[in-house]
Design a protein around this motif. Structure first.
Motif, PDB file in Angstrom:
ATOM      1  N   GLU A 104     -30.477 -32.382 -19.678  1.00 54.33           N
ATOM      2  CA  GLU A 104     -31.473 -32.449 -20.659  1.00 54.33           C
ATOM      3  C   GLU A 104     -32.853 -32.448 -20.075  1.00 54.33           C
ATOM      4  O   GLU A 104     -33.731 -31.748 -20.555  1.00 54.33           O
ATOM      5  N   ASP A 105     -33.039 -33.103 -18.869  1.00 57.50           N
ATOM      6  CA  ASP A 105     -34.176 -33.192 -18.424  1.00 57.50           C
ATOM      7  C   ASP A 105     -34.585 -32.111 -17.404  1.00 57.50           C
ATOM      8  O   ASP A 105     -34.757 -32.154 -16.277  1.00 57.50           O
ATOM      9  N   THR A 106     -34.409 -31.026 -17.928  1.00 59.88           N
ATOM     10  CA  THR A 106     -34.696 -29.638 -17.020  1.00 59.88           C
ATOM     11  C   THR A 106     -35.678 -28.738 -18.052  1.00 59.88           C
ATOM     12  O   THR A 106     -35.709 -28.903 -19.228  1.00 59.88           O
ATOM     13  N   PRO A 107     -36.210 -27.676 -17.436  1.00 59.28           N
ATOM     14  CA  PRO A 107     -37.154 -26.878 -18.255  1.00 59.28           C
ATOM     15  C   PRO A 107     -36.338 -26.423 -19.546  1.00 59.28           C
ATOM     16  O   PRO A 107     -36.738 -26.250 -20.577  1.00 59.28           O
ATOM     17  N   VAL A 108     -35.067 -25.841 -19.377  1.00 61.73           N
ATOM     18  CA  VAL A 108     -34.394 -25.266 -20.241  1.00 61.73           C
ATOM     19  C   VAL A 108     -33.709 -26.042 -21.085  1.00 61.73           C
ATOM     20  O   VAL A 108     -33.770 -25.963 -22.471  1.00 61.73           O
TER      21      VAL A 108
END
Ligand code: CO
Length: 149
Positions: free
Chosen positions: A66-70
């Motif tokens: 979840e903690d990614t750009p996408v």
């Protein structure tokens, strides 16, 4: 400067479901799936067309976390178009020229993208709200790397 639309990047929750959608609905061919830890994505490239200026693709992007750009994009906007990738002949020259015109660069230097391409992102706020990626196709990228050594 821009030679073609290289790909449309689409954020998806499930790569497998999205691959099925694009292959069954449009008859597209899956070319490759890759994981890019540095970008936090698992992705699939489906070829749309081959042309003299280079091929064009749909790029499906599933976040690794979840903690990614996408991952953040999906949480904010849901599934949908995430970015547009344009082909360029020389990504270093293109970045320099675009930067000189006042567009901020997310990537000051090219990095490795799908299928061996050299890629770099431009800041969406300076491109009318569109996250924009430059793509130098792998053959040209290899020739340039060779010339630089
Ligand atoms: Co892309």
């Amino acid at each position: 400067m821009l030679t073609r639309i290289d790909h449309i990047g689409v954020a998806v929750r499930s790569l497998e479901t999205a691959i099925d959608l694009y292959t069954q609905t449009f008859g597209l061919t899956l070319v490759t799936t890759e994981t890019h830890e540095d970008q936090g994505v698992r992705e699939a490239m489906l070829i749309v067309a081959e042309a003299p200026a280079g091929s064009s693709y749909v790029q499906l992007l599933e976040p690794l976390r979840e903690d990614t750009p996408v991952g953040r994009f999906l949480a904010r906007s849901g599934e949908g178009i995430h970015h547009v990738g344009y082909g360029v002949d020389d990504i270093v020259v293109a970045l320099r020229e675009i930067s000189a015109r006042g567009v901020r660069l997310v990537d000051e230097r090219p990095r490795h993208g799908s299928m061996g391409a050299a890629i770099a992102f431009l800041h969406p706020k300076d491109v009318g709200g569109v996250l924009t990626e430059l793509v130098q196709a792998p053959q040209a990228a290899r020739a340039q790397e060779g010339a630089g050594q």
